[in-house]
Design an enzyme around this catalytic site. Structure first.
Site, short mmCIF file in Angstrom:
data_model
loop_
_atom_site.label_atom_id
_atom_site.label_comp_id
_atom_site.label_asym_id
_atom_site.label_seq_id
_atom_site.Cartn_x
_atom_site.Cartn_y
_atom_site.Cartn_z
CG ASP A 1 -2.04 0.90 1.23
OD1 ASP A 1 -2.10 1.75 0.32
OD2 ASP A 1 -2.89 0.81 2.15
CG ASP B 1 -9.39 3.20 1.19
OD1 ASP B 1 -8.58 3.02 0.26
OD2 ASP B 1 -9.07 3.18 2.39
C1 GLA Z 1 -5.53 2.19 2.77
C2 GLA Z 1 -6.00 1.08 1.84
C3 GLA Z 1 -7.05 0.27 2.57
C4 GLA Z 1 -6.45 -0.29 3.85
C5 GLA Z 1 -5.90 0.83 4.71
C6 GLA Z 1 -5.13 0.30 5.91
O1 GLA Z 1 -6.57 3.08 3.06
O2 GLA Z 1 -6.52 1.60 0.64
O3 GLA Z 1 -7.53 -0.77 1.73
O4 GLA Z 1 -5.43 -1.19 3.51
O5 GLA Z 1 -5.02 1.65 3.96
O6 GLA Z 1 -4.55 1.33 6.66
#
Ligand code: GLA
Length: 515
Positions: free
Chosen positions: A280, A340
């Protein structure tokens, strides 16, 4: 000195918007309210250390710099003491100085003796409270960009020939995921019939990290006492284990990232028996200049390619820099295409119906990822969840359940384990469906299937039932198809001569297999 208080928060930083928003915010003007701080607020300028202790033995260490700047308030926040994020929109609310950083964190700060009382609220819910103590300015510093490999095309790792299926902890559990939940989820994946329906990966998302030992090895925090034993448990059920990290020094949740430890972390994961890595971007956007996404991801792609264990490589950088064009070249098996998802019709439909243009980039081993499923999390109706699941299957999307598998309703289980719908997603041709037409809130999408016709989804995005139709010629047929099957009702439909028409409920779908 500081009695630190954790409120069991569930930080859900909207990292999807984080990197992009940050680029804009760096240039944006300070809030007009900021001047009030200079006028009416106590002087809190200086460098401060906020240490938020979590019950699982992790202290999230954040540095704060507050300073007057051009008649206004300036400053930066350093999550993990490692990356600097500018403060925006500072203003007074009663006795509190309030400001936000583009990580989805909002701060309320007030003096308390020689310290500051700080409350950090997280966009996705939850908050932490702590005393911040003064530190020397010299403590403030940001991690440097590391050398990156020369860009090249990595070989295909041969994994994920169909979109990966499994479960991920984030959407439902966020920070509360732990060893027990992962084991019970593995149990439930088998006992609910999900494993038999094709779900295999049990993936731990952010907040498992506990920092590094003296040799620099990443260690889990107290929520995960023994990763190797956990992997053994999951493997013994015939399932696979996934884990999460970031190329930056800090993950989106504020935990330890892989920055400078890529090779070492890949080896650690392999030693534990990890089968899947979600990587990520998060704080890497503050460390590496924008154009370096590809080599930064390539670095971990190379590391897991060398680690001695097949590991599915899931890129999570929210669709920045057209990742679908270079995702396969860095060893990626899937890549997030959006920010997200939230458990709402607005979020889900906004993402799902917007994926059509990416269809050419999906192929066996390489999938567009419109984010994990929200089916069963409670924010949508069963009709809407059927639309969510149908749409993701039409998109050949990874199917990562994001609900609590241990307590799902029969209706949720029925949606997630509908094998006729899953077979559309898992079709060996590996083609992503595309929109045929959109008119008056009705959309028809088609997905070609290997040797057996085409799946057609007739979606009603309106808030009222509507009659929708398409003609056989619209799906490339010159004559009436030999068979038409309704994949939610599990029954054959007599095909009319010219096409198909049906009443589709509000926010609903009719999903057909046409041969
Ligand atoms: C980001 C990602 C999510 C999750 C969070 C965890 O927002 O896009 O899918 O993994 O981090 O902190």
């Amino acid at each position: 000195m500081s009695p630190l208080k954790s409120k069991g928060s569930h930080p859900r930083p909207p990292a999807g918007s984080f990197g992009r928003a940050l680029r804009f915010s760096l240039l944006s003007a300070m809030s007009v309210f900021a001047a009030q701080w200079v006028l009416g607020a106590p002087d809190m300028s200086g460098a401060w250390s906020i240490d938020v202790s979590k019950p699982w033995g992790v202290t999230l260490h954040t540095l704060l710099e507050l300073r007057p700047e051009g008649g206004s308030l300036g400053g930066r926040v350093f999550p993990n003491g490692a990356v600097a994020i500018p403060i925006r929109g500072a203003h007074m609310e009663g006795p509190d100085l309030v400001f936000r950083i583009d990580w989805g964190w909002t701060f309320h700060v007030r003096p308390e003796g020689a310290n500051l009382r700080v409350v950090v609220g997280y966009d996705g819910g939850g908050k932490d409270e702590a005393l911040a103590r003064p530190v020397a300015d010299a403590a403030l510093g940001a991690a440097a960009a590391l050398p990156v490999p020369e860009v090249r095309d990595l070989p295909d790792n041969g994994l994920a020939r169909t979109p990966p299926m499994g479960w991920n902890s984030w959407n439902h559990f966020a920070e509360s995921v732990d060893d027990r939940i992962v084991r019970e989820t593995a149990d439930a994946m088998v006992s609910s019939g999900m494993a038999a329906a094709g779900y295999a990966y049990v993936n731990i998302d952010d907040t498992w990290e506990g920092g590094r030992d003296a040799q620099g090895n990443i260690v889990p925090n107290r929520k995960f006492p023994d990763m190797r034993a956990l992997a053994d448990y999951v493997h013994a059920k015939g399932l696979r284990l996934g884990i999460y990290s970031s190329p930056g020094p800090v993950t989106c949740g504020g935990y330890e990232g892989s920055h400078g430890h890529e090779e070492q972390d890949a080896k650690t994961y392999a030693g534990w028996g990890v089968d899947y890595l979600k990587y990520d971007w998060c704080s890497a956007g503050l460390v590496y200049p924008g154009a370096q996404l590809r080599p930064v991801y390539q670095k971990m792609g190379e590391a897991i390619g060398r680690c001695g264990r097949p590991i599915v490589f899931s890129l999570c950088e929210y669709g920045i820099a057209d990742v679908w064009k270079w995702g396969p070249a860095v060893g990626g098996n899937l890549w997030r295409t959006t920010g997200d998802i939230q458990d709402s019709w607005k979020s889900m439909s906004g993402i799902g119906f917007n994926q059509g243009r990416l269809a050419p980039y999906a192929s066996p081993g390489h999938w567009n990822d419109p984010d994990m499923l929200e089916v069963g999390n409670g924010g949508m109706s069963a009709t809407e969840y059927r639309t969510h699941f149908s749409l993701w299957c039409m998109l050949a999307a990874p199917l990562m359940a994001g609900n609590d598998l241990r307590s799902m309703s029969p209706e949720t289980r029925e949606i997630l384990t509908n094998r006729e719908v899953i077979s559309v997603d898992q079709d060996a041709l590996g083609r992503q469906g595309a929109r045929l037409f959109a008119k008056d809130g009705v959309e028809a999408w088609a997905k070609p299937l290997v040797g057996r016709g085409v799946a057609v989804g007739l979606f009603n995005r309106n808030a009222a039932e509507t009659t929708a139709s398409f003609s056989w010629t619209q799906i490339g047929r010159s004559s009436t198809p030999a068979s038409v099957r309704d994949l939610w009702r599990h029954r054959a439909i007599a095909a009319a001569d010219d096409g198909f028409a049906a009443a589709v409920p509000a926010h609903g779908v009719v999903l057909l297999l046409v041969k």
